[in-house]
Design a protein around this motif. Structure first.
Motif, PDB file in Angstrom:
ATOM      1  N   GLY A 131       0.820  -1.216   0.000  1.00  0.00           N
ATOM      2  CA  GLY A 131       0.000   0.000   0.000  1.00  0.00           C
ATOM      3  C   GLY A 131       0.849   1.259   0.000  1.00  0.00           C
ATOM      4  O   GLY A 131       0.579   2.208  -0.744  1.00  0.00           O
ATOM      5  N   ILE A 132       1.898   1.266   0.820  1.00  0.00           N
ATOM      6  CA  ILE A 132       2.768   2.436   0.884  1.00  0.00           C
ATOM      7  C   ILE A 132       3.498   2.630  -0.446  1.00  0.00           C
ATOM      8  O   ILE A 132       3.621   3.755  -0.939  1.00  0.00           O
ATOM      9  CB  ILE A 132       3.768   2.324   2.056  1.00  0.00           C
ATOM     10  CG1 ILE A 132       3.016   2.451   3.386  1.00  0.00           C
ATOM     11  CG2 ILE A 132       4.852   3.383   1.962  1.00  0.00           C
ATOM     12  CD1 ILE A 132       3.870   2.207   4.612  1.00  0.00           C
ATOM     13  N   ALA A 133       3.960   1.543  -1.047  1.00  0.00           N
ATOM     14  CA  ALA A 133       4.655   1.648  -2.334  1.00  0.00           C
ATOM     15  C   ALA A 133       3.729   2.227  -3.407  1.00  0.00           C
ATOM     16  O   ALA A 133       4.125   3.124  -4.175  1.00  0.00           O
ATOM     17  CB  ALA A 133       5.180   0.285  -2.764  1.00  0.00           C
ATOM     18  N   LEU A 134       2.496   1.722  -3.464  1.00  0.00           N
ATOM     19  CA  LEU A 134       1.536   2.255  -4.437  1.00  0.00           C
ATOM     20  C   LEU A 134       1.196   3.715  -4.131  1.00  0.00           C
ATOM     21  O   LEU A 134       1.082   4.539  -5.039  1.00  0.00           O
ATOM     22  CB  LEU A 134       0.262   1.414  -4.439  1.00  0.00           C
ATOM     23  CG  LEU A 134       0.386  -0.002  -5.005  1.00  0.00           C
ATOM     24  CD1 LEU A 134      -0.896  -0.781  -4.778  1.00  0.00           C
ATOM     25  CD2 LEU A 134       0.732   0.050  -6.477  1.00  0.00           C
ATOM     26  N   GLY A 135       1.039   4.026  -2.848  1.00  0.00           N
ATOM     27  CA  GLY A 135       0.731   5.393  -2.449  1.00  0.00           C
ATOM     28  C   GLY A 135       1.836   6.367  -2.805  1.00  0.00           C
ATOM     29  O   GLY A 135       1.573   7.476  -3.273  1.00  0.00           O
ATOM     30  N   ILE A 136       3.089   5.959  -2.587  1.00  0.00           N
ATOM     31  CA  ILE A 136       4.218   6.834  -2.931  1.00  0.00           C
ATOM     32  C   ILE A 136       4.270   7.060  -4.439  1.00  0.00           C
ATOM     33  O   ILE A 136       4.545   8.171  -4.902  1.00  0.00           O
ATOM     34  CB  ILE A 136       5.542   6.269  -2.391  1.00  0.00           C
ATOM     35  CG1 ILE A 136       5.582   6.421  -0.868  1.00  0.00           C
ATOM     36  CG2 ILE A 136       6.739   6.967  -3.021  1.00  0.00           C
ATOM     37  CD1 ILE A 136       6.790   5.795  -0.204  1.00  0.00           C
ATOM     38  N   ALA A 137       3.986   6.010  -5.213  1.00  0.00           N
ATOM     39  CA  ALA A 137       3.983   6.161  -6.674  1.00  0.00           C
ATOM     40  C   ALA A 137       2.913   7.169  -7.111  1.00  0.00           C
ATOM     41  O   ALA A 137       3.184   8.075  -7.920  1.00  0.00           O
ATOM     42  CB  ALA A 137       3.747   4.813  -7.337  1.00  0.00           C
ATOM     43  N   VAL A 138       1.717   7.031  -6.550  1.00  0.00           N
ATOM     44  CA  VAL A 138       0.638   7.968  -6.890  1.00  0.00           C
ATOM     45  C   VAL A 138       0.976   9.360  -6.362  1.00  0.00           C
ATOM     46  O   VAL A 138       0.785  10.370  -7.058  1.00  0.00           O
ATOM     47  CB  VAL A 138      -0.709   7.469  -6.318  1.00  0.00           C
ATOM     48  CG1 VAL A 138      -1.787   8.524  -6.440  1.00  0.00           C
ATOM     49  CG2 VAL A 138      -1.140   6.196  -7.026  1.00  0.00           C
ATOM     50  N   GLY A 139       1.489   9.441  -5.145  1.00  0.00           N
ATOM     51  CA  GLY A 139       1.850  10.726  -4.558  1.00  0.00           C
ATOM     52  C   GLY A 139       2.949  11.442  -5.323  1.00  0.00           C
ATOM     53  O   GLY A 139       2.927  12.667  -5.460  1.00  0.00           O
ATOM     54  N   THR A 140       3.905  10.673  -5.832  1.00  0.00           N
ATOM     55  CA  THR A 140       4.968  11.279  -6.632  1.00  0.00           C
ATOM     56  C   THR A 140       4.391  11.896  -7.904  1.00  0.00           C
ATOM     57  O   THR A 140       4.762  13.012  -8.283  1.00  0.00           O
ATOM     58  CB  THR A 140       6.046  10.231  -6.987  1.00  0.00           C
ATOM     59  OG1 THR A 140       6.597   9.724  -5.761  1.00  0.00           O
ATOM     60  CG2 THR A 140       7.145  10.823  -7.833  1.00  0.00           C
ATOM     61  N   ALA A 141       3.486  11.172  -8.538  1.00  0.00           N
ATOM     62  CA  ALA A 141       2.844  11.713  -9.747  1.00  0.00           C
ATOM     63  C   ALA A 141       2.058  12.984  -9.429  1.00  0.00           C
ATOM     64  O   ALA A 141       2.117  13.973 -10.171  1.00  0.00           O
ATOM     65  CB  ALA A 141       1.929  10.664 -10.360  1.00  0.00           C
ATOM     66  N   ILE A 142       1.342  12.975  -8.302  1.00  0.00           N
ATOM     67  CA  ILE A 142       0.590  14.168  -7.893  1.00  0.00           C
ATOM     68  C   ILE A 142       1.554  15.311  -7.577  1.00  0.00           C
ATOM     69  O   ILE A 142       1.326  16.457  -7.968  1.00  0.00           O
ATOM     70  CB  ILE A 142      -0.311  13.854  -6.678  1.00  0.00           C
ATOM     71  CG1 ILE A 142      -1.434  12.901  -7.093  1.00  0.00           C
ATOM     72  CG2 ILE A 142      -0.890  15.126  -6.073  1.00  0.00           C
ATOM     73  CD1 ILE A 142      -2.245  12.366  -5.928  1.00  0.00           C
TER      74      ILE A 142
END
Length: 94
Positions: free
Chosen positions: A10-21
């Motif tokens: 979850g954290i890995a996916l969240g960081i990926a989405v957060g980086t894009a944002i």
């Protein structure tokens, strides 16, 4: 991944989405912070869903809406009406 935590995924996916944002907003620090928060919530949600599936209580999929007294929200009211609450008088409803 039975018996393991999904928090890391979850954290890995969240960081990926957060980086894009963050890149889109031109503020990477806020994006990554937001992504970590989203990832933690996502990881916890995935863990809870896995626990329910292993217990076999059937609450892992679908939604069963009740109106507080154990009846499903579409059971109709005391007038015997259907989902719109209308009885034999033709009134009621939303």
């Amino acid at each position: 991944m039975e018996g393991r935590s999904h928090l890391g995924v979850g954290i890995a996916l969240g960081i990926a989405v957060g980086t894009a944002i963050g890149v889109a907003m031109d503020n990477l620090a806020i994006g990554i912070g937001l992504g970590v928060a989203i990832g933690i919530a996502l990881g916890i949600a995935m863990d809870e869903r896995g626990k329910r599936r292993r217990r076999g209580d059937g609450s892992a999929g679908g939604y069963a809406s009740t109106d507080g007294d154990g009846r499903h929200a579409d059971d109709g009211g005391p007038d015997g009406g259907g989902p719109d609450g209308g009885g034999s008088d033709g009134g009621g409803g939303d």
